[in-house]
Design an enzyme around this catalytic site. Sequence first.
Site, PDB file in Angstrom:
ATOM      1  N   LYS A 253       0.849  -1.205   0.000  1.00  0.00           N
ATOM      2  CA  LYS A 253       0.000   0.000   0.000  1.00  0.00           C
ATOM      3  C   LYS A 253       0.875   1.243   0.000  1.00  0.00           C
ATOM      4  O   LYS A 253       1.919   1.258   0.653  1.00  0.00           O
ATOM      5  CB  LYS A 253      -0.880   0.006   1.265  1.00  0.00           C
TER       6      LYS A 253
ATOM      7  N   GLU B 198      -8.040  12.545  12.202  1.00  0.00           N
ATOM      8  CA  GLU B 198      -7.184  11.420  12.602  1.00  0.00           C
ATOM      9  C   GLU B 198      -6.224  11.799  13.723  1.00  0.00           C
ATOM     10  O   GLU B 198      -5.362  12.656  13.556  1.00  0.00           O
ATOM     11  CB  GLU B 198      -6.403  10.911  11.382  1.00  0.00           C
TER      12      GLU B 198
HETATM   13  C1  LIG Z   1      -4.225  10.923   3.271  1.00  0.00           C
HETATM   14  C2  LIG Z   1      -5.425  11.363   3.691  1.00  0.00           C
HETATM   15  O1  LIG Z   1      -6.290  10.611   4.420  1.00  0.00           O
HETATM   16  C3  LIG Z   1      -5.919   9.329   4.876  1.00  0.00           C
HETATM   17  C4  LIG Z   1      -6.287   8.291   3.888  1.00  0.00           C
HETATM   18  C5  LIG Z   1      -7.498   7.636   3.957  1.00  0.00           C
HETATM   19  C6  LIG Z   1      -7.888   6.659   2.893  1.00  0.00           C
HETATM   20  O2  LIG Z   1      -7.127   6.469   1.937  1.00  0.00           O
HETATM   21  O3  LIG Z   1      -8.980   6.054   2.969  1.00  0.00           O
HETATM   22  C7  LIG Z   1      -8.374   7.879   5.023  1.00  0.00           C
HETATM   23  C8  LIG Z   1      -8.031   8.675   6.037  1.00  0.00           C
HETATM   24  C9  LIG Z   1      -6.640   9.141   6.203  1.00  0.00           C
HETATM   25  O4  LIG Z   1      -5.922   8.225   6.930  1.00  0.00           O
HETATM   26  C10 LIG Z   1      -5.851  12.773   3.460  1.00  0.00           C
HETATM   27  O5  LIG Z   1      -6.900  13.172   3.955  1.00  0.00           O
HETATM   28  O6  LIG Z   1      -5.116  13.521   2.780  1.00  0.00           O
END
Ligand SMILES: C=C(O[C@@H]1C=C(C(=O)O)C=C[C@H]1O)C(=O)O
Length: 417
Positions: free
Chosen positions: A175, A220
């Site tokens: 990932k 987060e």
């Molecule tokens: C990287 C980001 O978000 C992250 C990526 C996510 C995802 O890919 O589902 C969800 C929440 C965050 O951990 C962002 O908001 O820029």
Amino acid sequence: MTPAPPRLVSRTVEIPDPGALLDRLPDTDSFVWLRDGEGLVGWGRAAQCDAAGEDRFLDASDWWRGVVAAADVADEVRVPGSGLVCFGGFGFSGDPGDSVLAVPRVVVGRRHGVAWLTTTAPEGESAALPDLVTAYDLPAAPVGLTTAQGALSDEEWTAAVADAVARIGAGDLEKVVLARDVVATAAAPVDVRWPLRRLARDYRRCWTFHVDGWFGATPEMLVRRERGLVTSRVLAGTIRRTGDDEHDLALAATLARSSKDLEEHEYAVRSVADALAPYCDSMNLPDAPFVLHLPNVMHLATDVAAVVHDTGAGANALELAAALHPSAAVGGTPTKAAVRLISEVEGMDRGRYAAPVGWMDGSGDGEYGIALRSAHLDGATVRLFAGCGIVADSDPSAELAESEAKLVPVRDALRGE
Ligand SMILES: C=C(O[C@@H]1C=C(C(=O)O)C=C[C@H]1O)C(=O)O
């Protein structure tokens, strides 16, 4: 080299309800950490440590330990966030890794309805006595905003995502989180208090922050340390909201069953649990994620809890953040391969986007969120960032749409009423 810790004198007193904390902020050099009306706002700088490079977190933490050891502190409130506090904002990568830990001259805080005022100054200087009574003029809305593409065009970014999917398919990694930026320019300098008010009002379940021009409302929580209890809110797995509540509930159910999202989520939770394990006991990992509903998107979310070894001498909030960063939520898995791929294909420097931002007190308690749903303000220019977790079956155009949804909080916050 970090500077020698100064000797600071800090006084905290309980105060009557100061009203909305953002209304107390002057328009220069503010620090903000707020959720649902509670938290800390500050301004001025009594001391500051600039850090950079791979050791930026630990250099800043050592400096803070020195500051705390040398300080003369009287705190009549004695809750997490009262007494001497610093705000920190850190670079995503170690190169260049430009980071700061700053001690505001004035902090106004509220926790569980109790409010306090902390003033701090270098020994020998008199502390600033703030005027908490005068209401400031309401900040003006940004004027004449135009938006332009950032480092990569939409086509270039989706090509980078497709490239990453191929690398994942080839087994190079599992990932990677790829981000993009968008640049908004106003006709005159932007008052950060305008977007901060909008974010705090519209994203009450998020942590609205501001340190050094980096601001946003992140959902987060990388790590919170509170009297030895450590918690982390891990997000990964996202669906855009449609505005139709019934349809959104059906989408939430799909999200909770989606194997792509559950897999992505699992990587993120595992990376947080593994990173906390050396510092903590009694870790609690829920069996299944819940769905966090935000105004723009829904996320799969897991709250991890644990108890830090040896509350007094154990790792402080910043050291825990250092151990956790970058989690799979913003880097990828395995971390090293993901971070390498990010620097190869993203075509930009993330600055402090997706890195720890937050505060810490003299006992090492504090909160470091991940600087998401965020932007960097420099005069009349606002650079917005958003990223997405890319796994084997990611579709580049769906990821572009997801990144647009993640830009919505700051985009909306910059608009006039
Ligand atoms: C990287 C980001 O978000 C992250 C990526 C996510 C995802 O890919 O589902 C969800 C929440 C965050 O951990 C962002 O908001 O820029």
